[in-house]
Enzyme design. Structure first.
Site, PDB file in Angstrom:
ATOM      1  N   CYS A  10       0.867  -1.185   0.000  1.00 48.33           N
ATOM      2  CA  CYS A  10       0.000   0.000   0.000  1.00 48.33           C
ATOM      3  C   CYS A  10       0.900   1.231   0.000  1.00 48.33           C
ATOM      4  O   CYS A  10       2.082   1.150  -0.369  1.00 48.33           O
ATOM      5  CB  CYS A  10      -0.986  -0.013   1.160  1.00 48.33           C
ATOM      6  SG  CYS A  10      -0.239   0.030   2.804  1.00 48.33           S
ATOM      7  N   CYS A  15      -1.563   0.785   7.332  1.00 47.13           N
ATOM      8  CA  CYS A  15      -3.003   0.479   7.423  1.00 47.13           C
ATOM      9  C   CYS A  15      -3.378  -0.756   6.595  1.00 47.13           C
ATOM     10  O   CYS A  15      -3.582  -1.839   7.136  1.00 47.13           O
ATOM     11  CB  CYS A  15      -3.850   1.673   6.981  1.00 47.13           C
ATOM     12  SG  CYS A  15      -3.654   3.135   8.018  1.00 47.13           S
ATOM     13  N   ARG A  16      -3.448  -0.606   5.270  1.00 48.35           N
ATOM     14  CA  ARG A  16      -4.014  -1.678   4.446  1.00 48.35           C
ATOM     15  C   ARG A  16      -3.085  -2.881   4.277  1.00 48.35           C
ATOM     16  O   ARG A  16      -3.519  -4.029   4.456  1.00 48.35           O
ATOM     17  CB  ARG A  16      -4.395  -1.129   3.057  1.00 48.35           C
ATOM     18  CG  ARG A  16      -5.567  -0.175   3.122  1.00 48.35           C
ATOM     19  CD  ARG A  16      -5.701   0.607   1.827  1.00 48.35           C
ATOM     20  NE  ARG A  16      -4.571   1.516   1.653  1.00 48.35           N
ATOM     21  CZ  ARG A  16      -4.330   2.234   0.555  1.00 48.35           C
ATOM     22  NH1 ARG A  16      -5.152   2.119  -0.477  1.00 48.35           N
ATOM     23  NH2 ARG A  16      -3.303   3.048   0.491  1.00 48.35           N
ATOM     24  N   SER A  17      -1.816  -2.658   3.893  1.00 49.11           N
ATOM     25  CA  SER A  17      -0.969  -3.836   3.605  1.00 49.11           C
ATOM     26  C   SER A  17      -0.589  -4.628   4.854  1.00 49.11           C
ATOM     27  O   SER A  17      -0.523  -5.864   4.781  1.00 49.11           O
ATOM     28  CB  SER A  17       0.249  -3.468   2.753  1.00 49.11           C
ATOM     29  OG  SER A  17       1.087  -2.541   3.384  1.00 49.11           O
ATOM     30  N   ASP A 132      -8.180   3.734   0.767  1.00 48.77           N
ATOM     31  CA  ASP A 132      -7.292   4.183   1.843  1.00 48.77           C
ATOM     32  C   ASP A 132      -8.131   4.650   3.039  1.00 48.77           C
ATOM     33  O   ASP A 132      -8.894   5.599   2.910  1.00 48.77           O
ATOM     34  CB  ASP A 132      -6.437   5.332   1.296  1.00 48.77           C
ATOM     35  CG  ASP A 132      -5.370   5.777   2.267  1.00 48.77           C
ATOM     36  OD1 ASP A 132      -5.416   5.378   3.448  1.00 48.77           O
ATOM     37  OD2 ASP A 132      -4.480   6.529   1.834  1.00 48.77           O
TER      38      ASP A 132
HETATM   39  P1  4NP Z   1      -1.909   2.811   4.035  1.00 50.10           P
HETATM   40  O1  4NP Z   1      -2.542   4.168   4.607  1.00 50.10           O
HETATM   41  O2  4NP Z   1      -1.336   3.154   2.673  1.00 50.10           O
HETATM   42  O3  4NP Z   1      -3.066   1.892   3.949  1.00 50.10           O
HETATM   43  O4  4NP Z   1      -0.858   2.395   5.030  1.00 50.10           O
HETATM   44  C1  4NP Z   1      -1.852   5.377   4.671  1.00 50.10           C
HETATM   45  C2  4NP Z   1      -0.987   5.601   5.700  1.00 50.10           C
HETATM   46  C3  4NP Z   1      -0.335   6.826   5.799  1.00 50.10           C
HETATM   47  C4  4NP Z   1      -0.553   7.805   4.845  1.00 50.10           C
HETATM   48  C5  4NP Z   1      -1.406   7.560   3.802  1.00 50.10           C
HETATM   49  C6  4NP Z   1      -2.050   6.341   3.706  1.00 50.10           C
HETATM   50  N1  4NP Z   1       0.085   9.051   4.969  1.00 50.10           N
HETATM   51  O5  4NP Z   1      -0.225   9.967   4.180  1.00 50.10           O
HETATM   52  O6  4NP Z   1       0.947   9.223   5.857  1.00 50.10           O
END
Ligand code: 4NP
Length: 165
Positions: A10, A15-17, A132
């Protein structure tokens, strides 16, 4: 013994991965395939290297019996395309980020997680992406878990024949 190695990807790897990694690890264990299916995760971005998963992701996962506490954020690297058979992205932006670091000969290893949800499961209307949840509310994390559970079950079903062949 045939094995397959998978890296879920991700943006932030908080969060997702990591959720996909934790769900897949658990389901692979339940299927007695832990020695055959190797699981990891990474982010295309570098903001959260070394950090544990987002507290909201950890808590939502823990309520369903998935433990993400030991996972730590890391960034994808070109060498990951040698190590892994499949790099499974959450959304199209992650696919674009992966393509930027992917050696040209390895591009076929990049897939989208939602491809593995069985067609009979119509809950998300054929959605291509795991949205996301970072800037949204608690329901976003529940949807990520629902999608990861459905897709990881489909992924194990898709891998089983080639592992046993
Ligand atoms: P992920 O979510 O890609 O599912 O881990 C996010 C985590 C952090 C950020 C964006 C998406 N960020 O902008 O810091």
């Amino acid at each position: 013994m045939k094995t397959v190695s998978i890296c879920f990807v991700c943006l932030g790897n908080i969060c997702r991965s990591p959720t996909a990694e934790g769900v897949m690890r658990q389901l692979v264990g339940e299927a007695k395939l832990a020695e055959r299916i190797l699981v990891d995760s990474a982010g295309t971005g570098d903001w959260h290297i070394g950090e544990p998963p987002d507290e909201r992701a950890q808590q939502a996962a823990a309520r369903r019996g998935f433990d993400l506490a030991a996972l730590r954020g890391r960034q994808i690297a070109a060498a990951d395309f040698e190590r892994f058979d499949l790099l499974i992205a959450m959304d199209d932006k992650n696919v674009a980020g992966l393509r930027q670091v992917c050696p040209p000969a390895q591009r076929d290893k990049i897939r989208l997680l939602m491809e593995f949800v069985p067609e009979s499961d119509s809950r998300w209307g054929g959605a291509r992406e795991v949205a996301d949840p970072y800037f949204g509310g608690a329901e976003g994390f529940e949807q990520v878990l629902d999608q990861c559970e459905a897709a990881c079950r489909g992924l194990i079903a898709a891998l089983r024949p080639q592992l046993l062949a």
